[in-house]
Design an enzyme around this catalytic site. Structure first.
Site, PDB file in Angstrom:
ATOM      1  N   TRP A 156      34.858  11.278  78.252  1.00 30.00           N
ATOM      2  CA  TRP A 156      35.353  11.688  79.649  1.00 30.00           C
ATOM      3  C   TRP A 156      36.683  10.931  79.922  1.00 30.00           C
ATOM      4  O   TRP A 156      37.227  11.253  80.813  1.00 30.00           O
ATOM      5  CB  TRP A 156      34.249  11.868  80.588  1.00 30.00           C
ATOM      6  CG  TRP A 156      33.256  12.902  80.059  1.00 30.00           C
ATOM      7  CD1 TRP A 156      31.861  12.333  79.933  1.00 30.00           C
ATOM      8  CD2 TRP A 156      33.184  14.073  79.683  1.00 30.00           C
ATOM      9  NE1 TRP A 156      31.148  13.618  79.647  1.00 30.00           N
ATOM     10  CE2 TRP A 156      31.892  14.624  79.079  1.00 30.00           C
ATOM     11  CE3 TRP A 156      34.459  15.006  79.379  1.00 30.00           C
ATOM     12  CZ2 TRP A 156      31.851  15.978  78.878  1.00 30.00           C
ATOM     13  CZ3 TRP A 156      34.083  16.273  78.878  1.00 30.00           C
ATOM     14  CH2 TRP A 156      32.898  16.891  78.727  1.00 30.00           C
ATOM     15  N   ASP A 228      13.881  18.712  85.021  1.00 31.01           N
ATOM     16  CA  ASP A 228      14.252  19.464  83.991  1.00 31.01           C
ATOM     17  C   ASP A 228      14.501  20.902  84.419  1.00 31.01           C
ATOM     18  O   ASP A 228      13.885  21.807  85.108  1.00 31.01           O
ATOM     19  CB  ASP A 228      12.887  19.518  83.115  1.00 31.01           C
ATOM     20  CG  ASP A 228      12.940  20.628  82.021  1.00 31.01           C
ATOM     21  OD1 ASP A 228      14.149  21.403  81.971  1.00 31.01           O
ATOM     22  OD2 ASP A 228      12.288  20.511  81.151  1.00 31.01           O
ATOM     23  N   PHE A 229      15.938  21.090  84.413  1.00 29.51           N
ATOM     24  CA  PHE A 229      16.650  22.356  84.888  1.00 29.51           C
ATOM     25  C   PHE A 229      15.930  23.519  84.380  1.00 29.51           C
ATOM     26  O   PHE A 229      16.298  24.597  84.955  1.00 29.51           O
ATOM     27  CB  PHE A 229      18.031  22.228  85.018  1.00 29.51           C
ATOM     28  CG  PHE A 229      18.818  22.018  83.516  1.00 29.51           C
ATOM     29  CD1 PHE A 229      18.714  22.747  82.588  1.00 29.51           C
ATOM     30  CD2 PHE A 229      19.884  21.069  83.519  1.00 29.51           C
ATOM     31  CE1 PHE A 229      19.371  22.423  81.392  1.00 29.51           C
ATOM     32  CE2 PHE A 229      20.408  20.713  82.235  1.00 29.51           C
ATOM     33  CZ  PHE A 229      20.283  21.465  81.082  1.00 29.51           C
ATOM     34  N   HIS A 247      26.350  24.690  74.862  1.00 32.37           N
ATOM     35  CA  HIS A 247      26.376  24.644  73.524  1.00 32.37           C
ATOM     36  C   HIS A 247      25.342  24.140  72.832  1.00 32.37           C
ATOM     37  O   HIS A 247      25.114  24.379  71.689  1.00 32.37           O
ATOM     38  CB  HIS A 247      27.741  23.623  72.973  1.00 32.37           C
ATOM     39  CG  HIS A 247      27.511  22.192  73.096  1.00 32.37           C
ATOM     40  ND1 HIS A 247      28.503  21.271  72.403  1.00 32.37           N
ATOM     41  CD2 HIS A 247      26.691  21.493  73.829  1.00 32.37           C
ATOM     42  CE1 HIS A 247      27.901  20.193  72.674  1.00 32.37           C
ATOM     43  NE2 HIS A 247      27.266  20.348  73.614  1.00 32.37           N
ATOM     44  N   ASP A 248      24.343  23.442  73.463  1.00 35.45           N
ATOM     45  CA  ASP A 248      23.048  23.069  72.991  1.00 35.45           C
ATOM     46  C   ASP A 248      22.212  24.036  72.906  1.00 35.45           C
ATOM     47  O   ASP A 248      20.855  23.818  71.922  1.00 35.45           O
ATOM     48  CB  ASP A 248      22.394  21.951  74.036  1.00 35.45           C
ATOM     49  CG  ASP A 248      22.955  20.503  73.881  1.00 35.45           C
ATOM     50  OD1 ASP A 248      23.912  20.467  73.229  1.00 35.45           O
ATOM     51  OD2 ASP A 248      22.994  19.844  74.858  1.00 35.45           O
TER      52      ASP A 248
HETATM   53  C1  ASE Z   1      25.379  17.423  72.167  1.00 34.36           C
HETATM   54  C2  ASE Z   1      26.775  16.921  72.246  1.00 34.36           C
HETATM   55  C3  ASE Z   1      26.638  16.180  70.941  1.00 34.36           C
HETATM   56  C4  ASE Z   1      24.203  17.384  71.640  1.00 34.36           C
HETATM   57  C5  ASE Z   1      24.486  16.549  70.466  1.00 34.36           C
HETATM   58  C6  ASE Z   1      25.494  15.891  70.191  1.00 34.36           C
HETATM   59  C7  ASE Z   1      27.697  15.359  70.241  1.00 34.36           C
HETATM   60  C8  ASE Z   1      27.308  14.922  69.052  1.00 34.36           C
HETATM   61  N1  ASE Z   1      26.161  15.205  69.081  1.00 34.36           N
HETATM   62  O1  ASE Z   1      25.395  18.191  73.388  1.00 34.36           O
HETATM   63  C9  ASE Z   1      29.053  15.219  70.897  1.00 34.36           C
HETATM   64  C10 ASE Z   1      29.982  16.282  70.266  1.00 34.36           C
HETATM   65  N2  ASE Z   1      30.326  15.910  69.046  1.00 34.36           N
HETATM   66  C11 ASE Z   1      29.994  16.786  68.105  1.00 34.36           C
HETATM   67  C12 ASE Z   1      30.135  16.200  66.640  1.00 34.36           C
HETATM   68  O2  ASE Z   1      29.419  17.739  67.954  1.00 34.36           O
END
Ligand code: ASE
Length: 337
Positions: A156, A228-229, A247-248
């Site tokens: 960030w 915990d959302f 993205h998780d």
């Molecule tokens: C997440 C972000 C990351 C979960 C696992 C993660 C990152 C690394 N491990 O939300 C940061 C982004 N980098 C990569 C390589 O994905």
């Protein structure tokens, strides 16, 4: 002998030569523990116990090797080791050795038994075993979560200003950073928008570390909310930031979260997604493709295209969806209620 108290007793007494001999025995037993595990896992994985369950009678090692498509010499040694471990029985005929399952292997090591432990053993062999390769690191290391927080916060200072400044967020005064973690993005946010306050909403253990190590207490415009959302209530706000959260997660979890945020959001409020965006045809950028593979390894999600995020936001009820590419690693998408 096996517990601490027992071995102390032995040490205090004058050691006789027979007691002396027990030590190497225990040592070698511990030393070889993983060899034993791997022999059992391997016989299971190759289907030795399944074959012997289905066969009419005992089988020679050549027959087993042929049926399972393995080398003859490797199979013979594996079978003999299983006999040593009482996972197989053997009988000598004039033609040579013939192997059969023991009661234990019939009951637990065959796939078809109602008490089969096959899947548990395969999980140990394929996953747990690999994790234990790093046991020393795990014990030695500073807690994994704290390293993760330092690692993820660092970006960030490079991209934070661009994603927070991608849209004019000044109308939003009450801001929640859901999964805001160590607060790097929250700091960017209050420095760019002097009339806003940011609440970092994260799991209690994360909030505790963020308070202790990352966010200075004199930063009055950053506050914390433990929860915990997915499970706990989300308070009303003008803007919700989801930076590297969607993205998780797989689509269904993203939908669940976005719908919950939409419900909590003030009318006229919004949600800001901060993610690295794939091209619509998914041909790049390479960095984002690599990160998407990493999500497969480390989390439950994937990196997505602007259209994919827009679709999720729209399905949750958000409108006026705008996508801003920053030219840096992380981009911004704004949706309004
Ligand atoms: C997440 C972000 C990351 C979960 C696992 C993660 C990152 C690394 N491990 O939300 C940061 C982004 N980098 C990569 C390589 O994905």
């Amino acid at each position: 002998m096996m517990n601490a108290r027992g071995s102390l007793t032995v040490r205090r007494r004058k050691m006789s030569s027979t007691e002396d001999l027990d030590y190497p025995q225990i040592l070698f037993q511990y030393n070889n523990g993983f060899l034993v595990s791997k022999i059992m896992f391997t016989a299971c994985e190759l289907g030795v116990f399944d074959l012997l369950l289905e066969s009419e009678g005992p089988l020679s090692s050549d027959a087993i090797a042929e049926r399972l498509g393995t080398s003859a010499s490797g199979m013979e040694r594996l079978l003999d080791a299983c006999v040593g471990l009482k996972l197989l029985g053997v009988e000598m005929k004039s033609e040579g050795a013939f192997y059969r399952n023991t009661e234990l292997s019939n009951l637990y090591l065959t796939k078809s038994s109602p008490k089969s432990q096959y899947h548990n053993l395969m999980y140990y062999s394929k996953t747990v075993y690999l994790c234990w390769h790093y046991l020393t690191d795990a014990v030695r290391s500073e807690e994994e979560m704290i390293k993760f927080m330092y690692g993820l916060n660092a970006i960030w200072s490079i991209c934070g200003r661009d994603v927070i400044g991608a849209f004019d967020l000044s109308p939003f005064t009450i801001i929640y950073d859901l999964g805001g973690c160590a607060g790097g993005l929250a700091q960017e946010c209050i420095s760019l928008y002097p009339n806003s306050t940011v609440t970092i909403y994260d799991l209690p253990k994360v909030v505790q570390v963020a308070k202790e190590r990352f966010v200075p207490p004199e930063e009055r415009r950053i506050t914390f909310h433990e929860g915990d959302f997915f499970k706990d209530p989300i308070p009303e706000a003008d803007l919700y930031i989801l930076a590297r959260i969607l993205h998780d997660w797989a689509d269904d979890k993203c939908m669940q979260l976005l719908a919950k945020i939409h419900k909590a959001c003030k009318p006229g409020g919004g949600v800001l997604l901060v993610e690295t965006l794939l091209n619509e045809d998914k041909t790049g950028p390479l960095e984002t493709q690599l990160y998407s593979m990493n999500m497969l390894v480390q989390a439950e999600g994937k990196e997505r295209t602007p259209a994919e995020y827009s679709k999720l936001l729209a399905a949750a009820g958000f409108r006026e969806i705008q996508v801003k590419k920053t030219g840096k690693l992380y981009d911004a998408i704004l949706g309004r209620k």
